[in-house]
Write a protein that holds these residues in place. Structure first.
Motif, PDB file in Angstrom:
ATOM      1  N   SER A  92       0.839  -1.198   0.000  1.00 60.20           N
ATOM      2  CA  SER A  92       0.000   0.000   0.000  1.00 60.20           C
ATOM      3  C   SER A  92       0.874   1.249   0.000  1.00 60.20           C
ATOM      4  CB  SER A  92      -0.940   0.010   1.210  1.00 60.20           C
ATOM      5  OG  SER A  92      -0.215  -0.079   2.412  1.00 60.20           O
ATOM      6  N   VAL A  93       0.381   2.288  -0.658  1.00 58.00           N
ATOM      7  CA  VAL A  93       1.145   3.526  -0.818  1.00 58.00           C
ATOM      8  C   VAL A  93       0.239   4.720  -0.570  1.00 58.00           C
ATOM      9  CG1 VAL A  93       2.603   4.903  -2.360  1.00 58.00           C
ATOM     10  CG2 VAL A  93       2.568   2.398  -2.593  1.00 58.00           C
ATOM     11  N   GLU A  94       0.695   5.638   0.284  1.00 56.33           N
ATOM     12  CA  GLU A  94      -0.004   6.907   0.463  1.00 56.33           C
ATOM     13  C   GLU A  94       0.336   7.815  -0.717  1.00 56.33           C
ATOM     14  OE1 GLU A  94       0.938   8.514   4.287  1.00 56.33           O
ATOM     15  OE2 GLU A  94       0.412   6.659   5.331  1.00 56.33           O
ATOM     16  N   MET A  95      -0.685   8.380  -1.359  1.00 56.67           N
ATOM     17  CA  MET A  95      -0.495   9.094  -2.619  1.00 56.67           C
ATOM     18  C   MET A  95      -1.007  10.534  -2.536  1.00 56.67           C
ATOM     19  SD  MET A  95      -1.891   5.993  -5.037  1.00 56.67           S
ATOM     20  CE  MET A  95      -1.336   6.665  -6.589  1.00 56.67           C
ATOM     21  N   ASP A  96      -0.206  11.451  -3.064  1.00 57.62           N
ATOM     22  CA  ASP A  96      -0.624  12.840  -3.237  1.00 57.62           C
ATOM     23  C   ASP A  96      -0.866  13.047  -4.727  1.00 57.62           C
ATOM     24  OD1 ASP A  96      -0.948  15.558  -3.536  1.00 57.62           O
ATOM     25  OD2 ASP A  96       0.804  16.121  -2.338  1.00 57.62           O
ATOM     26  N   PRO A  97      -2.105  13.260  -5.143  1.00 57.21           N
ATOM     27  CA  PRO A  97      -2.390  13.412  -6.575  1.00 57.21           C
ATOM     28  C   PRO A  97      -1.564  14.495  -7.255  1.00 57.21           C
ATOM     29  CG  PRO A  97      -4.422  13.045  -5.397  1.00 57.21           C
ATOM     30  CD  PRO A  97      -3.346  13.215  -4.341  1.00 57.21           C
ATOM     31  N   ASN A  98      -1.111  15.493  -6.506  1.00 54.35           N
ATOM     32  CA  ASN A  98      -0.325  16.563  -7.115  1.00 54.35           C
ATOM     33  C   ASN A  98       1.071  16.103  -7.520  1.00 54.35           C
ATOM     34  OD1 ASN A  98      -1.859  19.348  -6.824  1.00 54.35           O
ATOM     35  ND2 ASN A  98      -2.285  18.158  -4.980  1.00 54.35           N
TER      36      ASN A  98
ATOM     37  N   ASP B   6     -13.803  21.435  -1.215  1.00 60.80           N
ATOM     38  CA  ASP B   6     -14.271  22.825  -1.267  1.00 60.80           C
ATOM     39  C   ASP B   6     -13.078  23.773  -1.400  1.00 60.80           C
ATOM     40  OD1 ASP B   6     -16.646  24.751  -0.742  1.00 60.80           O
ATOM     41  OD2 ASP B   6     -15.046  25.460   0.575  1.00 60.80           O
ATOM     42  N   PRO B   7     -13.061  24.667  -2.388  1.00 58.72           N
ATOM     43  CA  PRO B   7     -11.908  25.550  -2.620  1.00 58.72           C
ATOM     44  C   PRO B   7     -11.540  26.412  -1.413  1.00 58.72           C
ATOM     45  CG  PRO B   7     -13.365  25.578  -4.517  1.00 58.72           C
ATOM     46  CD  PRO B   7     -14.089  24.831  -3.438  1.00 58.72           C
ATOM     47  N   LYS B   8     -12.540  26.927  -0.697  1.00 57.49           N
ATOM     48  CA  LYS B   8     -12.256  27.778   0.458  1.00 57.49           C
ATOM     49  C   LYS B   8     -11.569  26.980   1.562  1.00 57.49           C
ATOM     50  CE  LYS B   8     -14.385  31.163   3.569  1.00 57.49           C
ATOM     51  NZ  LYS B   8     -15.654  31.843   3.946  1.00 57.49           N
ATOM     52  N   VAL B   9     -12.046  25.772   1.791  1.00 62.25           N
ATOM     53  CA  VAL B   9     -11.428  24.913   2.802  1.00 62.25           C
ATOM     54  C   VAL B   9     -10.018  24.540   2.363  1.00 62.25           C
ATOM     55  CG1 VAL B   9     -11.573  22.709   4.010  1.00 62.25           C
ATOM     56  CG2 VAL B   9     -13.656  24.032   3.583  1.00 62.25           C
ATOM     57  N   GLN B  10      -9.850  24.172   1.102  1.00 60.03           N
ATOM     58  CA  GLN B  10      -8.526  23.794   0.598  1.00 60.03           C
ATOM     59  C   GLN B  10      -7.522  24.934   0.762  1.00 60.03           C
ATOM     60  OE1 GLN B  10      -8.744  22.303  -3.408  1.00 60.03           O
ATOM     61  NE2 GLN B  10      -9.676  20.362  -2.782  1.00 60.03           N
ATOM     62  N   LYS B  11      -7.935  26.142   0.464  1.00 60.50           N
ATOM     63  CA  LYS B  11      -7.038  27.284   0.620  1.00 60.50           C
ATOM     64  C   LYS B  11      -6.648  27.473   2.080  1.00 60.50           C
ATOM     65  CE  LYS B  11      -6.594  32.219  -0.392  1.00 60.50           C
ATOM     66  NZ  LYS B  11      -7.259  33.429  -0.960  1.00 60.50           N
ATOM     67  N   ALA B  12      -7.604  27.261   2.976  1.00 57.47           N
ATOM     68  CA  ALA B  12      -7.355  27.471   4.402  1.00 57.47           C
ATOM     69  C   ALA B  12      -6.394  26.441   4.987  1.00 57.47           C
ATOM     70  CB  ALA B  12      -8.677  27.439   5.169  1.00 57.47           C
ATOM     71  N   ILE B  13      -6.279  25.264   4.340  1.00 56.44           N
ATOM     72  CA  ILE B  13      -5.368  24.232   4.844  1.00 56.44           C
ATOM     73  C   ILE B  13      -4.173  24.022   3.920  1.00 56.44           C
ATOM     74  CG2 ILE B  13      -7.199  23.048   6.112  1.00 56.44           C
ATOM     75  CD1 ILE B  13      -7.301  20.961   3.853  1.00 56.44           C
ATOM     76  N   ASN B  14      -4.066  24.867   2.892  1.00 60.04           N
ATOM     77  CA  ASN B  14      -2.953  24.809   1.934  1.00 60.04           C
ATOM     78  C   ASN B  14      -2.889  23.448   1.240  1.00 60.04           C
ATOM     79  OD1 ASN B  14      -0.801  26.184   0.637  1.00 60.04           O
ATOM     80  ND2 ASN B  14       0.689  25.042   1.867  1.00 60.04           N
ATOM     81  N   ARG B  15      -4.038  22.959   0.821  1.00 58.94           N
ATOM     82  CA  ARG B  15      -4.109  21.668   0.129  1.00 58.94           C
ATOM     83  C   ARG B  15      -5.018  21.835  -1.081  1.00 58.94           C
ATOM     84  NH1 ARG B  15      -2.077  16.133   0.648  1.00 58.94           N
ATOM     85  NH2 ARG B  15      -3.495  14.867  -0.588  1.00 58.94           N
ATOM     86  N   ILE B  16      -4.457  22.351  -2.183  1.00 63.74           N
ATOM     87  CA  ILE B  16      -5.230  22.554  -3.399  1.00 63.74           C
ATOM     88  C   ILE B  16      -5.192  21.271  -4.215  1.00 63.74           C
ATOM     89  CG2 ILE B  16      -5.555  23.991  -5.436  1.00 63.74           C
ATOM     90  CD1 ILE B  16      -5.823  25.444  -2.698  1.00 63.74           C
ATOM     91  N   GLN B  17      -6.370  20.708  -4.465  1.00 67.13           N
ATOM     92  CA  GLN B  17      -6.452  19.421  -5.157  1.00 67.13           C
ATOM     93  C   GLN B  17      -7.848  19.288  -5.749  1.00 67.13           C
ATOM     94  OE1 GLN B  17      -5.114  16.016  -2.836  1.00 67.13           O
ATOM     95  NE2 GLN B  17      -6.832  14.813  -3.580  1.00 67.13           N
ATOM     96  N   THR B  18      -7.950  19.249  -7.047  1.00 66.14           N
ATOM     97  CA  THR B  18      -9.263  19.227  -7.677  1.00 66.14           C
ATOM     98  C   THR B  18      -9.845  17.816  -7.710  1.00 66.14           C
ATOM     99  OG1 THR B  18      -8.437  18.825  -9.920  1.00 66.14           O
ATOM    100  CG2 THR B  18      -8.518  21.125  -9.171  1.00 66.14           C
TER     101      THR B  18
END
Length: 449
Positions: free
Chosen positions: A138-144, A170-182
């Motif tokens: 198993s591998v933890e993956m960051d799509p970015n 949610d874009p606002k939540v993502q910005k607040a946690i510095n995790r931008i991921q569509t």
């Protein structure tokens, strides 16, 4: 009444991925104790390996893992050299007849590694240990991080389960946690993994994040369900800025209160069950045919440093900076600081700096706490068979807890101590009642819901 109960029972307690928990580890457990324990592992012992990659190319502000941001690959290369050396040294201590049945790459972001480095790391592990043909990888993956070459490398190392951190779309939540991921990025990663034969996909969702509302969380849950992952982890955000300084970047005023967190957790869980997922423990959900759901149904669910698992290995070997392992004798943790970790590996091959030697009472309480966390209860007869010296003491504690329970959290039913439906969301709080070390005051913990 419910709101008052939630507030009262949400006091900080451990997550119980081990017992005793990490704040109780001590420096009296070092490399010599560790290598002797490794040498005792043989043909009859199934092994699980955890390889830690403590680097990310961006630092998510919600993260509580041992990791650091780097925009240069040179530190990663230097770290991998040391990790290879540790793998070789630890492997020499373990019998070549001890089979590896599971391997988990965690971080940080293991998918930050260059494709050839991913493949080289897996080959190093195969040279150091004897892998079972059916071993789960198993591998933890960051799509970015991911591209076609990395997807191909993950297929080459035999990845069987992909674990994607999503948190919230949610874009606002993502910005607040510095995790931008569509969503589109994430869907592409899921599709690429499945096209290469990955048979299990896990997605992580967080509740309790800044600016998160019932509506935005529901949208995220619906989006995740549309990906049809085999497993979904629904974690509560652990706000621990005293331990992880980068969490100070999160606006505490934007965090939902404990009652709102409980409502978010309840709603998301109900949505997942309605969609056909089975609840597993306090924060996991799995499709009925998934191995985790099967383990929950048949009473073989386990809990370790990666959370809920169906892994039945006798020993977990942690590799890399800060990695924690568990041998029959107890727990062992490597040096967390990467520079000092590399120095120790270079000098002695292993980097264990602290741990905990389990007593018979610890083993008995660990059994009870794990069953409470996994099965929401335990059998007194089973406890007496496994841990006869402490069965009567713990049974008396359980009966006393049930007798004094005014909130309807638990009951004694025949041979079993059981949590009620009302008590299950507070399993961590109930488990803490059997924690003989908690009163020592070591460590600070996240809230219980």
């Amino acid at each position: 009444m419910q709101d008052a109960l939630v507030r009262r029972l949400s006091s900080p307690v451990p997550r119980y991925t081990s017992y005793p928990t990490a704040p109780h580890f001590n420096e009296g457990i070092g490399p010599q104790v560790y290598t002797k324990g490794l040498a005792r592992l043989g043909k009859a012992n199934r092994l699980s390996l955890y390889a830690h990659v403590p680097y990310c190319d961006r630092l998510c502000w919600f993260c509580a893992c041992h990791t650091k941001q780097t925009l240069r690959y040179e530190p990663v290369e230097a770290y991998l050299k040391g990790l290879h050396a540790e793998i070789a040294a630890v492997g020499r201590c373990v019998s070549p007849e001890a089979p590896v049945t599971a391997l988990h790459f965690g971080g940080g972001s293991p998918t930050l590694l260059r494709p050839d480095d991913m493949v080289a790391l897996k080959r190093c592990l195969e040279q150091g240990f004897a892998f079972s043909p059916e071993a789960e990888i198993s591998v933890e993956m960051d799509p970015n991080d991911l591209d076609e070459a990395r997807h191909d490398a993950l297929a080459e190392i035999g990845m069987t389960r992909a674990s994607l951190g999503i948190q919230d779309f949610d874009p606002k939540v993502q910005k607040a946690i510095n995790r931008i991921q569509t969503f589109e990025q994430t869907r592409g990663v899921v599709e690429a993994a499945r096209q290469r034969g990955v048979r299990s996909v896990n997605c992580d969702i967080l509740y309790g994040l800044p600016y998160q509302t019932m509506e935005t969380l529901a949208e995220t849950v619906r989006a995740v369900i549309s990906l049809s992952p085999d497993r979904i982890a629904l974690f509560g955000y652990a706000h621990v800025p005293w331990m992880k300084k980068h969490q100070t970047m999160i606006d505490e005023a934007a965090l939902p209160g404990v009652v709102a967190r409980f409502e978010q957790m309840t709603m998301a869980g109900e949505m997942l069950v309605t969609a056909g997922y089975e609840a597993v423990g306090i924060d996991h959900f799995a499709l009925p045919a998934d191995r985790l759901a099967v383990a929950a149904r048949n009473g073989t669910l386990r809990r370790n440093f990666q959370g809920y698992t169906d892994d039945q290995a006798d020993a977990l070997i942690g590799l890399g900076a800060s990695a924690i392992g568990q041998l029959p004798e107890g727990y062992f943790q490597n040096m967390p600081a990467t520079g000092e970790y590399l120095r120790r590996v270079e000098e002695g091959g292993v980097a264990v700096v602290r741990g905990y030697a389990l007593t018979d009472e610890d083993r008995a309480r660990a059994f009870v706490i794990e069953r409470v966390m996994c099965d929401f209860g335990f059998s007194f007869a089973d406890l007496a068979i496994r841990h006869p010296l402490f069965a009567a003491t713990i049974r008396a504690e359980a009966c006393g807890f049930a007798a004094s329970d005014r909130d309807g959290l638990c009951r004694i039913e025949g041979d079993r101590f059981m949590l009620t439906g009302a008590g299950k969301p507070f399993a961590r709080t109930v488990a803490a009642a059997f924690d003989a070390h908690l009163s020592s005051g070591r460590g600070r913990h996240s809230i219980a819901v």
